[in-house]
Design a protein around this motif. Sequence first.
Motif, PDB file in Angstrom:
ATOM      1  N   ALA A 149      70.222 -66.104 -33.162  1.00  0.00           N
ATOM      2  CA  ALA A 149      71.408 -65.611 -32.473  1.00  0.00           C
ATOM      3  C   ALA A 149      72.560 -65.500 -33.471  1.00  0.00           C
ATOM      4  N   LEU A 150      73.361 -64.454 -33.319  1.00  0.00           N
ATOM      5  CA  LEU A 150      74.511 -64.304 -34.208  1.00  0.00           C
ATOM      6  C   LEU A 150      75.452 -65.492 -34.072  1.00  0.00           C
ATOM      7  N   THR A 151      75.615 -66.023 -32.874  1.00  0.00           N
ATOM      8  CA  THR A 151      76.474 -67.191 -32.699  1.00  0.00           C
ATOM      9  C   THR A 151      75.989 -68.366 -33.546  1.00  0.00           C
ATOM     10  N   GLU A 152      74.670 -68.539 -33.623  1.00  0.00           N
ATOM     11  CA  GLU A 152      74.131 -69.624 -34.444  1.00  0.00           C
ATOM     12  C   GLU A 152      74.402 -69.371 -35.914  1.00  0.00           C
ATOM     13  N   LEU A 153      74.196 -68.134 -36.366  1.00  0.00           N
ATOM     14  CA  LEU A 153      74.443 -67.820 -37.768  1.00  0.00           C
ATOM     15  C   LEU A 153      75.905 -68.044 -38.132  1.00  0.00           C
ATOM     16  N   LEU A 154      76.819 -67.678 -37.249  1.00  0.00           N
ATOM     17  CA  LEU A 154      78.235 -67.921 -37.519  1.00  0.00           C
ATOM     18  C   LEU A 154      78.519 -69.417 -37.616  1.00  0.00           C
ATOM     19  N   GLY A 155      77.839 -70.220 -36.801  1.00  0.00           N
ATOM     20  CA  GLY A 155      77.969 -71.666 -36.908  1.00  0.00           C
ATOM     21  C   GLY A 155      77.453 -72.180 -38.239  1.00  0.00           C
ATOM     22  N   VAL A 156      76.373 -71.607 -38.726  1.00  0.00           N
ATOM     23  CA  VAL A 156      75.819 -71.980 -40.027  1.00  0.00           C
ATOM     24  C   VAL A 156      76.817 -71.661 -41.139  1.00  0.00           C
ATOM     25  N   LEU A 157      77.449 -70.484 -41.051  1.00  0.00           N
ATOM     26  CA  LEU A 157      78.425 -70.090 -42.069  1.00  0.00           C
ATOM     27  C   LEU A 157      79.662 -70.992 -42.019  1.00  0.00           C
ATOM     28  N   GLY A 158      80.098 -71.334 -40.799  1.00  0.00           N
ATOM     29  CA  GLY A 158      81.231 -72.240 -40.677  1.00  0.00           C
ATOM     30  C   GLY A 158      80.926 -73.614 -41.242  1.00  0.00           C
ATOM     31  N   ALA A 159      79.707 -74.105 -40.981  1.00  0.00           N
ATOM     32  CA  ALA A 159      79.310 -75.413 -41.500  1.00  0.00           C
ATOM     33  C   ALA A 159      79.247 -75.404 -43.026  1.00  0.00           C
ATOM     34  N   HIS A 160      78.832 -74.283 -43.592  1.00  0.00           N
ATOM     35  CA  HIS A 160      78.792 -74.168 -45.052  1.00  0.00           C
ATOM     36  C   HIS A 160      80.191 -74.303 -45.641  1.00  0.00           C
ATOM     37  N   GLN A 161      81.191 -73.715 -44.967  1.00  0.00           N
ATOM     38  CA  GLN A 161      82.564 -73.837 -45.453  1.00  0.00           C
ATOM     39  C   GLN A 161      83.038 -75.288 -45.391  1.00  0.00           C
ATOM     40  N   TRP A 162      82.730 -75.983 -44.275  1.00  0.00           N
ATOM     41  CA  TRP A 162      83.097 -77.392 -44.169  1.00  0.00           C
ATOM     42  C   TRP A 162      82.411 -78.216 -45.260  1.00  0.00           C
ATOM     43  N   ARG A 163      81.142 -77.914 -45.496  1.00  0.00           N
ATOM     44  CA  ARG A 163      80.396 -78.677 -46.507  1.00  0.00           C
ATOM     45  C   ARG A 163      80.964 -78.424 -47.897  1.00  0.00           C
ATOM     46  N   THR A 164      81.400 -77.197 -48.146  1.00  0.00           N
ATOM     47  CA  THR A 164      81.920 -76.853 -49.466  1.00  0.00           C
ATOM     48  C   THR A 164      83.267 -77.514 -49.727  1.00  0.00           C
ATOM     49  N   LYS A 165      84.196 -77.393 -48.781  1.00  0.00           N
ATOM     50  CA  LYS A 165      85.541 -77.931 -49.025  1.00  0.00           C
ATOM     51  C   LYS A 165      85.673 -79.389 -48.630  1.00  0.00           C
ATOM     52  N   GLY A 166      84.843 -79.874 -47.692  1.00  0.00           N
ATOM     53  CA  GLY A 166      84.887 -81.260 -47.275  1.00  0.00           C
ATOM     54  C   GLY A 166      86.020 -81.556 -46.317  1.00  0.00           C
ATOM     55  N   VAL A 167      86.023 -82.785 -45.820  1.00  0.00           N
ATOM     56  CA  VAL A 167      87.032 -83.275 -44.890  1.00  0.00           C
ATOM     57  C   VAL A 167      87.735 -84.466 -45.541  1.00  0.00           C
ATOM     58  N   GLU A 168      89.039 -84.380 -45.673  1.00  0.00           N
ATOM     59  CA  GLU A 168      89.795 -85.463 -46.284  1.00  0.00           C
ATOM     60  C   GLU A 168      89.788 -86.691 -45.369  1.00  0.00           C
ATOM     61  N   VAL A 169      89.420 -87.840 -45.934  1.00  0.00           N
ATOM     62  CA  VAL A 169      89.405 -89.104 -45.194  1.00  0.00           C
ATOM     63  C   VAL A 169      90.380 -90.050 -45.882  1.00  0.00           C
ATOM     64  N   PRO A 170      91.599 -90.167 -45.349  1.00  0.00           N
ATOM     65  CA  PRO A 170      92.599 -91.009 -46.015  1.00  0.00           C
ATOM     66  C   PRO A 170      92.144 -92.443 -46.230  1.00  0.00           C
ATOM     67  N   ALA A 171      91.344 -92.987 -45.302  1.00  0.00           N
ATOM     68  CA  ALA A 171      90.892 -94.375 -45.440  1.00  0.00           C
ATOM     69  C   ALA A 171      90.011 -94.559 -46.673  1.00  0.00           C
ATOM     70  N   LEU A 172      89.407 -93.471 -47.140  1.00  0.00           N
ATOM     71  CA  LEU A 172      88.567 -93.532 -48.329  1.00  0.00           C
ATOM     72  C   LEU A 172      89.295 -93.031 -49.575  1.00  0.00           C
ATOM     73  N   GLY A 173      90.367 -92.279 -49.356  1.00  0.00           N
ATOM     74  CA  GLY A 173      91.007 -91.621 -50.486  1.00  0.00           C
ATOM     75  C   GLY A 173      90.090 -90.600 -51.112  1.00  0.00           C
ATOM     76  N   ALA A 174      89.252 -89.981 -50.293  1.00  0.00           N
ATOM     77  CA  ALA A 174      88.267 -89.028 -50.803  1.00  0.00           C
ATOM     78  C   ALA A 174      87.868 -88.072 -49.681  1.00  0.00           C
ATOM     79  N   ARG A 175      87.098 -87.077 -50.043  1.00  0.00           N
ATOM     80  CA  ARG A 175      86.583 -86.124 -49.063  1.00  0.00           C
ATOM     81  C   ARG A 175      85.128 -86.431 -48.730  1.00  0.00           C
ATOM     82  N   VAL A 176      84.794 -86.220 -47.472  1.00  0.00           N
ATOM     83  CA  VAL A 176      83.407 -86.311 -47.020  1.00  0.00           C
ATOM     84  C   VAL A 176      82.944 -84.897 -46.705  1.00  0.00           C
ATOM     85  N   HIS A 177      81.731 -84.564 -47.116  1.00  0.00           N
ATOM     86  CA  HIS A 177      81.225 -83.201 -46.993  1.00  0.00           C
ATOM     87  C   HIS A 177      80.092 -83.168 -45.961  1.00  0.00           C
TER      88      HIS A 177
END
Length: 401
Positions: A149-177
């Motif tokens: 489904a195109l909706t699934e593929l768009l979710g895959v592409l969005g997840a790739h962006q999150w994995r690439t840039k990561g999520v800042e976690v202030p408690a760690l002082g680092a990013r989690v991908h």
Amino acid sequence: MSRFHWTEAEAARSARWHSENESRPPRRVVVADDRMKADHAYRLACEGTALLWRGDYHGARQLLSALARRVDRKGAGAAAAGPGTGEGPSPAEVFHAQRRARRHRARVLGMLLVLLEGDHTLALRRAPDVRQACAEAYGPPPGEPVGVALTELLGVLGAHQWRTKGVEVPALGARVHPHYGVFSPVRGEYVDLVARAPLPAAVRSGGPGTRTAFDLGTGTGVLAAVLARRGVARVVATDISPRALACARATMDRLGLADRVDVRDTALYPEGRAGLVVCNPPWIPARPSSTLEQGVYDPGGRMFHAFLDGLSAHLEPGGEGWLILSDLAEHLGLRTRRELLDAVAGAGLRVVDRSDVRPRHPRAVDPDPDDPLRVARAAEVTSLWRLAPVGPAPAGSAPVG
């Protein structure tokens, strides 16, 4: 291996079928391109006919948006109305009505399909290069075309962006991908609770066996990493999702914690005991509609109850269990505070203390006026419940409700 079939250029064709929400391959498939009108596409999708897109990539996204608008117009008010009485629907009825509306929306939008070639290429005009994103989500290229489904593929592409840039976690002082299909720590308030709660003496002192913590259902491994950074000598992080296990191990490697955090493929509890057991189970006791929702929805609160029921047997003397839980289910009428406290007591546990924090995500801070659950979201509180086996309570302690 499931397959779906269609006719194209007067020739019968077929391809492998993949669906992350485990939906069956469509029985009827027609070829569609930029000439197809949105109203016609919507009628076909509602009837259960899938549309295999052969036109321009951006045209497919435009058609998907047009289908979404039509679904939303048809369903306007349905989620808010629910099956309630003349006094209006209850929060639980509103929640279930909204879930039904979302499932219907997902079914209709999921009828727009694309074909990935054997090397994960998306062979559409002006299509982006999706090969890396698909390899991260699906694994090595299958060597033959696969329909999704195109909706699934768009979710895959969005997840790739999150994995690439990561999520800042202030408690760690680092990013989690976060990896595809792994719950992302975008709601940082629960991480902050674990970072601030006082560590029990059993993980601050004592022998090697007591200076151990368990992180159950570790996901990205963020809580295990926070505990290790706080000085816990050894953390055992468990999960059963292959994606979560790979993600957690990558997190530990990236943060230099692989020698202190042992990531294990275990349903919930590992063998042995620990001075601290942390569990952040899915917060909503309802059935997920896809595997990707399992980080949020837990039918009957199975993980919640399994954590409570097994805690005493896995704690060292003087140890604690930390339950991180939102009260959104209480505001939705899906669980009461009394039921929560009864479950704690029924497992032979007592509440040592509780820390609360207000969520900071946009839907809680600035709720959408059209969101039928906005009142519940605005009232939500996330708590860290410090639990211990029933026994003599410390002097001066009082029950926490």
